[in-house]
Enzyme design. Structure first.
Site, PDB file in Angstrom:
ATOM      1  N   GLU A 164      72.888  91.556  40.058  1.00  0.00           N
ATOM      2  CA  GLU A 164      71.988  91.308  40.820  1.00  0.00           C
ATOM      3  C   GLU A 164      70.780  92.231  41.007  1.00  0.00           C
ATOM      4  OE1 GLU A 164      75.116  90.964  41.445  1.00  0.00           O
ATOM      5  OE2 GLU A 164      75.248  88.468  41.730  1.00  0.00           O
ATOM      6  N   HIS A 177      80.451  83.035  51.403  1.00  0.00           N
ATOM      7  CA  HIS A 177      79.639  81.784  51.039  1.00  0.00           C
ATOM      8  C   HIS A 177      79.018  81.354  52.099  1.00  0.00           C
ATOM      9  CE1 HIS A 177      82.465  82.627  47.516  1.00  0.00           C
ATOM     10  NE2 HIS A 177      81.515  82.136  46.933  1.00  0.00           N
TER      11      HIS A 177
END
Ligand SMILES: Cc1ncc(C[n+]2csc(CCOP(=O)(O)OP(=O)(O)O)c2C)c(N)n1
Length: 806
Positions: free
Chosen positions: A528, A595
């Site tokens: 990322e 999540h």
């Protein structure tokens, strides 16, 4: 290119050779003098802190020889000699930065915003337009976090690959950014900073991508006091990177090792390294060993504390300038007299430039001081508190090298003393303070966001059009909109984990790689921070990246680089550079601890300088993308995970409709309670309001749409004027984004004046949500929770009409 080299060689008479070597030697000496004098400026109080490039001069001269117009640098605080040798930093500018001169003319790197040693060139003109960056040598703007320069280096190198390999970019629109992708991105990093994850992530990614990145490791054996033994396996970065060496079995790096005091070897090495990198787009690492640090790490502390006598002696013997001097004499390039003359002249030049920098920095302050002193004298002449005024004046006059703060502090103290005196003379000082506030706001507080004509604030909403009544999944709206954007903007590239071949984990890019090719829509590794760095580097070179972070929960890996690099870029260059990166991610409630994150408080606090869009559906998200593509600023768009399969009406004007940032939408009008929310929670608020209306409670629901900027027209207060009650509702932790919204509305908009009941926040539990529907229900705020909070508010005001339910 070959021809160029031949003609350079043909010109290489001894005289020319001597001239260029002695020019290097002069720069090395000037740079060294600047380091020595710079340290003294700090120790005598003219500057606050100093970090210098002494001991690294000769390698940087060699690197500068290979650095051509159109090339880019992403480096760190040791690179003054490179910048000077490349013609990108004058000695006067070097000192202007040391003094924190707040004027971009005098201090082009950062207008006094970055501490010394943090270099940059100006990519933009005063109106925010790109300059022709193929004609200039370019440096991206340095940041202090070690290895923080690495991720953007990757992107700047990858831009060359795009400009070379994408025929659509060979167009006059892009001629300011590249000549056939011939530009090398030069990086520098200290040996100890190679311990950082960002270094390894970037090295691996550049090897995978095979981009023209030339990274130099300045190895002086220490990271402040900590030696290589504790930093690097086998104490050698080139040794442990050997597995990256390219060979007949596969692509990889070319790795060079060279000594930091060996001028000839350094010049040869950089020439070879840059040629290979430029022509073949092979990434290269140059490990420059045996560098020194004659004055230690910085002005904070001395290196005698941690270096042995033997080491200090070795550093003196192998000082790179000393060794260069020996070589010049031994190979009869110049005589002792010539060398001494250069050394003497370097001292004088540096001293003169330093004085000029000081005088340029100090003169306007002195003028302001004189003005203030005259006004203070006038007050003293009229005031009954004259002795006190005179005493403060004396204090001000006695400050050695006063700065604006000293003048203002004393002026304010005096005005406080005479606050009850109706004397005319104080008006001038009050006006002086007010004027100073304006000019210092410009000096120190401007350019957090773009101030160009492309700034997002100038863009307005345009309507979404529906030519047919077609209901689709939200992700299809996004997909067709990205399709339109890719068609409209040739500079747009979209990338991330799984973004390419499969079109994203939620299919928002379905089929687009096939249609536009791998050069426009592509997969990346799971990394990322460097996905973000890639985007920053590409955007710095005129491309328009949409970088995808697969889930909001994993943004944390990129937040450091977003916060330190992207968010500060316009500010730390005072509008000299921009990187209009769009970060696309998806988040808020879904399933489980990693999540379901909605760390909005962290995001809005860490990322001032980046716009934060929080759409409640995909049409709204698409409208943000459409607007952002027309602006010149970075933004994060968080698509709500729960809404990809939610039904939406398919718009017809893909890529066109836009939503202005910072303008809330009233989703439902009502008279009893104002509910301020965003994202998926808008749907829950609507659900709760139905249940509430069955109990006779009429809610007004406001979707703020963007958190940064937040309600630019201060419209939410109007709703509260009507309802006199407010609840801030989201799924961040308590006091997160709800706290932020509350401060904006109650304090900034003054809504506290219209409130009859204590303002409330409804947010998530402080732990992360457990997996499963029950985990979610008991951790994230539900429509039930919102119902209860609103009902309690109403019960407080009218217990008879709203009796306790549970
Ligand atoms: C992320 C981060 N951690 C710590 C620091 C504090 N710090 C500044 S310079 C430095 C040492 C860097 O050493 P090296 O990379 O070898 O470069 P050198 O200063 O020796 O040229 C440290 C620990 C920092 N700036 N950033």
């Amino acid at each position: 290119m070959e021809q160029e080299k031949v003609s350079e060689k043909q010109d290489f008479s001894f005289e020319k050779f001597k001239e260029s070597v002695l020019s290097d030697f002069r720069i090395a000496n000037e740079s060294r003098e600047a380091s020595l004098m710079g340290r003294r400026e700090v120790l005598t109080g003219k500057a606050k802190f100093g970090i210098f490039g002494d001991g690294k001069e000769v390698a940087q001269l060699a690197m500068a020889r290979a650095f051509k117009p159109g090339d880019y640098r992403a480096g760190y605080y040791r690179d003054q000699t490179f910048m000077m040798a490349s013609g990108l930093l004058s000695i006067q500018e070097f000192f202007a930065q040391l003094y924190a001169h707040p004027d971009a003319e005098a201090e082009p790197s950062s207008a006094g915003r970055s501490m010394n040693g943090h270099y940059a060139t100006r990519f933009l003109d005063a109106s925010g337009n790109w300059k022709d960056l193929t004609k200039t040598k370019n440096s991206s703007s340095d940041i202090s976090p070690t290895a923080g320069q690495m991720p953007r280096l990757l992107g700047m190198a990858q831009a060359s690959a795009f400009y070379r390999n994408n025929p659509e970019l060979k167009h006059p629109d892009f001629s300011k950014f590249s000549v056939n992708g011939n530009e090398v991105a030069f990086g520098t990093i200290g040996d100890a900073s190679t311990s950082e994850g960002l270094f390894w992530e970037t090295i691996n990614a550049a090897g995978v991508l095979q981009v023209p990145m030339l990274i130099s490791v300045w190895d002086d054996g220490h990271g402040i006091s900590v030696p290589k033994k504790y930093q690097t396996t086998k104490e050698s970065i080139s040794e442990i990177l050997k597995g990256f060496q390219r060979d007949e079995t596969g692509a990889g790096y070319e790795i060079f090792k060279v000594k930091g005091w060996d001028y000839v070897a350094l010049v040869e090495t950089y020439q070879r390294a840059a040629d290979l990198c430029r022509e073949k787009h092979v990434p290269v690492l140059v490990h420059v060993e045996e560098m020194t640090q004659p004055q230690g790490h910085s002005t904070s502390g001395s290196h005698e504390r941690y270096k042995s006598k033997e080491r200090l002696q070795w550093e003196a013997d192998f000082d790179c300038i000393k060794k260069m001097r020996e070589w010049i004499l031994a190979s009869a390039v110049a005589t002792e007299e010539e060398v001494v003359a250069i050394e003497e002249q370097a001292k004088k030049t540096t001293r003169d430039q330093k004085s000029k920098a000081w005088s340029a920095f100090n003169s306007p302050i002195k003028e302001e001081l004189q003005q203030a002193l005259q006004m203070i004298d006038a007050i003293a002449a009229e005031s009954t508190n004259a002795p006190f005024v005179a005493k403060i004046k004396e204090e001000l006059v006695s400050v050695v090298d006063p700065v604006r703060r000293d003048i203002l502090e004393c002026s304010k103290r005096i005005l406080r003393i005479v606050r009850n005196e109706p004397i005319n003379s104080k008006i001038a000082l009050i006006n002086f303070l007010n004027q100073s506030k304006i000019s210092n706001t410009e000096r120190y507080n401007s350019y957090l966001y773009s101030e160009s004509k492309f700034a997002v604030k100038h863009l307005t909403s345009t309507s979404v059009r529906y030519d047919e009544d077609r209901i689709v999944d939200g992700r299809e709206v996004l997909r067709d909109n990205f399709d339109a954007l890719l068609g409209k903007y040739k500079s747009l590239v979209i990338f991330g984990e799984d973004a390419g071949k499969i079109g994203g984990v939620n299919q928002g890019l379905e089929g687009l790689q096939k249609k536009y090719g791998e050069i426009r829509v592509f997969d990346t590794g799971i990394r990322e921070a460097t996905i973000l760095g890639q985007a920053i580097g590409l955007a710095l070179r005129g491309l328009r990246p949409i970088a995808e972070i697969q889930y909001l929960d994993y943004l944390l890996y990129a937040v450091q680089i977003m916060s330190d690099d992207l968010a500060t870029l316009q500010y730390r260059t005072k509008g000299g550079q921009k990187a209009p990166v769009i970060i696309r991610t998806r988040g808020h409630r879904f399933e489980g601890i990693w999540h379901s994150g909605s760390p909005m408080g962290m995001i809005i606090n860490a990322l001032r300088g980046i716009h934060i869009c929080v759409p409640r559906n995909m049409t709204q998200a698409a409208a943000f993308y459409n607007l952002l593509m027309q602006g010149d600023e970075p933004a994060l768009v968080i698509e709500p995970l729960m809404c990809y399969r939610m039904k939406e009406k398919m718009p017809s004007n893909h890529g066109e409709y836009m939503l202005k940032l910072g303008v809330p939408e009233i989703l439902k009008t009502g008279n009893d309670v104002t509910i301020v929310t965003y994202g998926y929670n808008c749907h829950l608020a609507l659900e709760a309001s139905k249940m509430l209306s069955e109990c006779g409670i009429d809610c007004e629901i406001i979707d703020v749409q963007t958190l940064l900027p937040f309600d630019i027209n201060h419209s939410i207060v109007d709703s509260i004027k009507k309802t006199n009650r407010v609840i801030f509702f989201d799924e961040d932790v308590s006091g997160g984004a709800t706290g932020f919204m509350m401060q904006k509305v109650l304090e900034e908009q003054g809504a506290y004046k219209y409130i009859d009941a204590a303002p409330r926040t409804v947010s998530a539990k402080d732990h992360r949500p457990p997996y499963g529907s029950d985990g979610n229900y008991f951790s994230k705020p539900s429509a039930d929770d919102l119902f209860d909070a609103v009902y309690e508010l109403m019960q407080e005001s009218n217990p008879t009409q709203f009796p306790r339910i549970y």
